[in-house]
Scaffold this motif. Structure first.
Motif, PDB file in Angstrom:
ATOM      1  N   CYS A 135     -13.897  46.050   2.305  1.00 59.93           N
ATOM      2  CA  CYS A 135     -14.423  44.785   2.838  1.00 59.93           C
ATOM      3  C   CYS A 135     -13.309  43.811   3.221  1.00 59.93           C
ATOM      4  O   CYS A 135     -12.276  43.734   2.547  1.00 59.93           O
ATOM      5  N   TRP A 136     -13.558  43.033   4.254  1.00 60.67           N
ATOM      6  CA  TRP A 136     -12.598  42.038   4.749  1.00 60.67           C
ATOM      7  C   TRP A 136     -12.263  40.970   3.720  1.00 60.67           C
ATOM      8  O   TRP A 136     -11.242  40.295   3.811  1.00 60.67           O
ATOM      9  N   CYS A 137     -13.122  40.811   2.692  1.00 59.15           N
ATOM     10  CA  CYS A 137     -12.907  39.706   1.743  1.00 59.15           C
ATOM     11  C   CYS A 137     -11.889  40.038   0.670  1.00 59.15           C
ATOM     12  O   CYS A 137     -11.545  39.171  -0.144  1.00 59.15           O
ATOM     13  N   GLY A 138     -11.420  41.303   0.653  1.00 59.77           N
ATOM     14  CA  GLY A 138     -10.393  41.654  -0.331  1.00 59.77           C
ATOM     15  C   GLY A 138     -10.949  41.967  -1.709  1.00 59.77           C
ATOM     16  O   GLY A 138     -10.194  42.070  -2.676  1.00 59.77           O
ATOM     17  N   SER A 139     -12.271  42.149  -1.804  1.00 61.96           N
ATOM     18  CA  SER A 139     -12.876  42.436  -3.111  1.00 61.96           C
ATOM     19  C   SER A 139     -12.485  43.825  -3.629  1.00 61.96           C
ATOM     20  O   SER A 139     -12.625  44.103  -4.816  1.00 61.96           O
ATOM     21  N   GLY A 140     -12.026  44.698  -2.704  1.00 62.41           N
ATOM     22  CA  GLY A 140     -11.705  46.073  -3.089  1.00 62.41           C
ATOM     23  C   GLY A 140     -12.915  46.998  -2.993  1.00 62.41           C
ATOM     24  O   GLY A 140     -12.816  48.206  -3.207  1.00 62.41           O
ATOM     25  N   ILE A 159     -24.534  40.494   4.252  1.00 62.21           N
ATOM     26  CA  ILE A 159     -24.377  39.065   4.574  1.00 62.21           C
ATOM     27  C   ILE A 159     -24.027  38.901   6.061  1.00 62.21           C
ATOM     28  O   ILE A 159     -24.630  38.088   6.768  1.00 62.21           O
ATOM     29  N   ASP A 160     -23.076  39.702   6.537  1.00 64.45           N
ATOM     30  CA  ASP A 160     -22.671  39.614   7.946  1.00 64.45           C
ATOM     31  C   ASP A 160     -23.845  39.926   8.876  1.00 64.45           C
ATOM     32  O   ASP A 160     -24.027  39.261   9.900  1.00 64.45           O
ATOM     33  N   GLY A 166     -34.396  22.118   7.149  1.00 65.29           N
ATOM     34  CA  GLY A 166     -34.407  23.277   8.049  1.00 65.29           C
ATOM     35  C   GLY A 166     -33.460  23.162   9.229  1.00 65.29           C
ATOM     36  O   GLY A 166     -33.456  24.013  10.110  1.00 65.29           O
ATOM     37  N   THR A 167     -32.660  22.083   9.261  1.00 68.31           N
ATOM     38  CA  THR A 167     -31.695  21.922  10.362  1.00 68.31           C
ATOM     39  C   THR A 167     -30.270  22.014   9.804  1.00 68.31           C
ATOM     40  O   THR A 167     -30.066  22.063   8.599  1.00 68.31           O
ATOM     41  N   GLU A 168     -29.319  22.006  10.687  1.00 62.91           N
ATOM     42  CA  GLU A 168     -27.875  22.075  10.373  1.00 62.91           C
ATOM     43  C   GLU A 168     -27.502  23.482   9.872  1.00 62.91           C
ATOM     44  O   GLU A 168     -28.280  24.410   9.969  1.00 62.91           O
ATOM     45  N   MET A 169     -26.283  23.595   9.351  1.00 61.84           N
ATOM     46  CA  MET A 169     -25.744  24.924   9.060  1.00 61.84           C
ATOM     47  C   MET A 169     -26.505  25.647   7.946  1.00 61.84           C
ATOM     48  O   MET A 169     -26.954  25.041   6.980  1.00 61.84           O
ATOM     49  N   VAL A 170     -26.639  26.954   8.138  1.00 62.52           N
ATOM     50  CA  VAL A 170     -27.246  27.815   7.112  1.00 62.52           C
ATOM     51  C   VAL A 170     -26.254  27.929   5.943  1.00 62.52           C
ATOM     52  O   VAL A 170     -25.041  28.008   6.140  1.00 62.52           O
ATOM     53  N   LEU A 171     -26.793  27.913   4.724  1.00 64.40           N
ATOM     54  CA  LEU A 171     -25.943  28.026   3.523  1.00 64.40           C
ATOM     55  C   LEU A 171     -25.749  29.499   3.181  1.00 64.40           C
ATOM     56  O   LEU A 171     -26.696  30.193   2.813  1.00 64.40           O
ATOM     57  N   VAL A 172     -24.524  29.948   3.326  1.00 63.15           N
ATOM     58  CA  VAL A 172     -24.206  31.367   3.115  1.00 63.15           C
ATOM     59  C   VAL A 172     -23.341  31.500   1.855  1.00 63.15           C
ATOM     60  O   VAL A 172     -22.450  30.673   1.624  1.00 63.15           O
ATOM     61  N   PRO A 173     -23.610  32.509   1.020  1.00 61.22           N
ATOM     62  CA  PRO A 173     -22.783  32.717  -0.173  1.00 61.22           C
ATOM     63  C   PRO A 173     -21.292  32.712   0.188  1.00 61.22           C
ATOM     64  O   PRO A 173     -20.885  33.359   1.159  1.00 61.22           O
ATOM     65  N   GLY A 174     -20.511  31.979  -0.590  1.00 57.79           N
ATOM     66  CA  GLY A 174     -19.074  31.859  -0.324  1.00 57.79           C
ATOM     67  C   GLY A 174     -18.705  30.524   0.304  1.00 57.79           C
ATOM     68  O   GLY A 174     -17.534  30.138   0.312  1.00 57.79           O
ATOM     69  N   MET A 175     -19.710  29.810   0.838  1.00 58.64           N
ATOM     70  CA  MET A 175     -19.417  28.482   1.404  1.00 58.64           C
ATOM     71  C   MET A 175     -19.162  27.489   0.280  1.00 58.64           C
ATOM     72  O   MET A 175     -19.802  27.547  -0.773  1.00 58.64           O
ATOM     73  N   ILE A 192     -26.178  36.958   8.896  1.00 62.25           N
ATOM     74  CA  ILE A 192     -25.595  35.850   9.679  1.00 62.25           C
ATOM     75  C   ILE A 192     -25.799  36.124  11.174  1.00 62.25           C
ATOM     76  O   ILE A 192     -26.205  35.233  11.933  1.00 62.25           O
ATOM     77  N   LEU A 193     -25.529  37.358  11.576  1.00 60.30           N
ATOM     78  CA  LEU A 193     -25.661  37.716  12.992  1.00 60.30           C
ATOM     79  C   LEU A 193     -27.089  37.494  13.479  1.00 60.30           C
ATOM     80  O   LEU A 193     -27.316  36.886  14.527  1.00 60.30           O
ATOM     81  N   LEU A 194     -28.042  37.942  12.688  1.00 65.69           N
ATOM     82  CA  LEU A 194     -29.444  37.786  13.057  1.00 65.69           C
ATOM     83  C   LEU A 194     -29.823  36.308  13.176  1.00 65.69           C
ATOM     84  O   LEU A 194     -30.453  35.884  14.152  1.00 65.69           O
ATOM     85  N   LEU A 195     -29.404  35.513  12.169  1.00 63.24           N
ATOM     86  CA  LEU A 195     -29.726  34.081  12.192  1.00 63.24           C
ATOM     87  C   LEU A 195     -29.070  33.387  13.377  1.00 63.24           C
ATOM     88  O   LEU A 195     -29.642  32.470  13.970  1.00 63.24           O
ATOM     89  N   THR A 196     -27.861  33.825  13.728  1.00 63.05           N
ATOM     90  CA  THR A 196     -27.156  33.240  14.874  1.00 63.05           C
ATOM     91  C   THR A 196     -27.937  33.521  16.154  1.00 63.05           C
ATOM     92  O   THR A 196     -28.152  32.624  16.978  1.00 63.05           O
ATOM     93  N   ILE A 197     -28.390  34.770  16.294  1.00 63.71           N
ATOM     94  CA  ILE A 197     -29.171  35.153  17.475  1.00 63.71           C
ATOM     95  C   ILE A 197     -30.461  34.334  17.547  1.00 63.71           C
ATOM     96  O   ILE A 197     -30.903  33.928  18.612  1.00 63.71           O
ATOM     97  N   GLN A 198     -31.011  34.042  16.372  1.00 68.28           N
ATOM     98  CA  GLN A 198     -32.258  33.259  16.321  1.00 68.28           C
ATOM     99  C   GLN A 198     -32.029  31.770  16.592  1.00 68.28           C
ATOM    100  O   GLN A 198     -32.975  30.991  16.578  1.00 68.28           O
ATOM    101  N   GLY A 199     -30.760  31.389  16.766  1.00 70.47           N
ATOM    102  CA  GLY A 199     -30.471  30.000  17.147  1.00 70.47           C
ATOM    103  C   GLY A 199     -30.039  29.089  16.021  1.00 70.47           C
ATOM    104  O   GLY A 199     -29.871  27.886  16.219  1.00 70.47           O
ATOM    105  N   HIS A 200     -29.861  29.638  14.818  1.00 68.30           N
ATOM    106  CA  HIS A 200     -29.395  28.806  13.694  1.00 68.30           C
ATOM    107  C   HIS A 200     -27.892  28.575  13.797  1.00 68.30           C
ATOM    108  O   HIS A 200     -27.166  29.392  14.358  1.00 68.30           O
ATOM    109  N   ILE A 201     -27.439  27.480  13.198  1.00 67.91           N
ATOM    110  CA  ILE A 201     -25.989  27.221  13.093  1.00 67.91           C
ATOM    111  C   ILE A 201     -25.513  27.991  11.868  1.00 67.91           C
ATOM    112  O   ILE A 201     -26.042  27.814  10.768  1.00 67.91           O
ATOM    113  N   THR A 202     -24.549  28.861  12.057  1.00 70.94           N
ATOM    114  CA  THR A 202     -24.063  29.683  10.945  1.00 70.94           C
ATOM    115  C   THR A 202     -22.552  29.502  10.779  1.00 70.94           C
ATOM    116  O   THR A 202     -21.860  29.148  11.728  1.00 70.94           O
ATOM    117  N   PRO A 203     -22.061  29.733   9.569  1.00 70.85           N
ATOM    118  CA  PRO A 203     -20.621  29.527   9.338  1.00 70.85           C
ATOM    119  C   PRO A 203     -19.782  30.678   9.895  1.00 70.85           C
ATOM    120  O   PRO A 203     -20.188  31.833   9.846  1.00 70.85           O
TER     121      PRO A 203
END
Ligand code: MF3
Ligand code: CO
Length: 287
Positions: free
Chosen positions: A7-12, A22-23, A226-235, A26-37
């Motif tokens: 994984c890109w996060c270095g968890s091993g 998670i990725d 329901g507006t603004e950025m989606v809260l994603v684990p790691g934020m 995020i991709l799906l939510l972005t396509i649906q028009g949400h603001i994602t990190p």
């Protein structure tokens, strides 16, 4: 990235056992028009470990202030407490020199909304309310939190403002959920403030934090559910609404360029928590 790669996060761990789900989400939510990190807003396990050490020192600094704050001392005395304690523990006060800020901590009294500059001529008086906003750099990692302090016996009016401000932040925290939105937090805060006849300051808000003092996203406390950025684990970001007794309007001190005052001279209070979004909830790192 391929599912069996590390994984890109270095968890091993393999990507498919770590950030792949998670990725994809995020991709799906972005396509649906949400603001994602962007990925750089998601802290890696190694970064989280380091930032937690900074946050623990930040809490210790606030505890140190809490143990020593009293009527008759100046806000410059608070600044000295913060500078001495932080540096004695290997940290650096983040405000010092930040965009020209001249001191180690922000001290905002009564009608001051935020960014008050410690001064040897500002003496704490019985009846004052004061926000002490402490931000710490430890080994290059940033943390940030603030508390309100009542100096001696304060008015019923001030007590109510402090109580409601704390309730606002706690309600905001309770509304913060992985895969929810920043606006859920804002709405919980704003509606409780308004229900109590108070207002929430607009235009000044919270922020992402950890690798820098102020990162994306800007965190408003007046946006709808329901507006603004989606809260994603790691934020990681701050919940730090400024609650005014009267109008939310403010102005900035023309002489020092920093201190923010209420336009109507009413009281203002602020409490700041720094939080991490996890897979199951939200963790307070310093408060
Ligand atoms: N702690 C403040 C915040 O929450 C920082 C203000 S910038 C400073 O963002 F330079 F005044 F410290
Ligand atoms: Co902050």
């Amino acid at each position: 990235m391929e599912r069996n790669e590390l994984c890109w996060c270095g968890s091993g761990k393999k990507y498919k056992k770590c950030h792949m789900a998670i990725d994809d989400k995020i991709l799906l939510l972005t396509i649906q028009g949400h603001i994602t990190p962007d990925r750089e807003l998601l802290k890696t396990p190694a970064q989280i470990e380091e930032i937690k050490k900074s946050a623990a020192l930040n809490t210790a600094v606030l505890d140190h202030v809490a143990a020593h704050i009293h009527a008759g001392m100046s806000t410059a005395d608070i600044d000295k407490l913060v500078y001495d304690f932080t540096t004695a523990h290997g940290g650096i006060p983040a405000p010092l020199g930040y965009e020209g800020f001249p001191k180690s901590v922000c001290t905002s009294l009564n009608n001051e909304v935020c960014h008050g500059i410690p001064d040897e001529n500002i003496i704490l008086q019985e009846g004052d309310i004061i926000n002490v906003d402490v931000s710490t750099i430890l080994n290059g990692y940033y943390s940030d939190a603030s508390r309100m302090f009542a100096i001696g016996e304060i008015s019923e009016r001030a007590k109510r403002l402090l109580k409601v401000t704390e309730e606002c932040v706690e309600r905001g925290l309770a509304a913060a959920k992985p895969w929810g939105h920043l606006g859920d937090i804002a709405d919980a805060i704003n509606s409780h403030a308004q229900a109590n006849g108070y207002s929430v300051v607009e235009d000044i808000g919270g922020h992402g934090i950890g690798l820098e003092f102020h990162e994306e996203p800007f965190v408003s406390y007046v946006t709808p559910k329901g507006t603004e950025m989606v809260l994603v684990p790691g934020m990681m970001f701050t919940i730090e609404p400024m609650i005014n007794e009267g109008s939310p309007d403010f102005f900035v001190d023309e002489d020092n360029g920093w201190t923010v005052y209420t336009e109507d001279d009413g009281l203002s209070a602020q409490i700041e928590y720094m939080v991490l979004v996890t897979e199951t909830g939200v963790e307070v790192l310093t408060k």
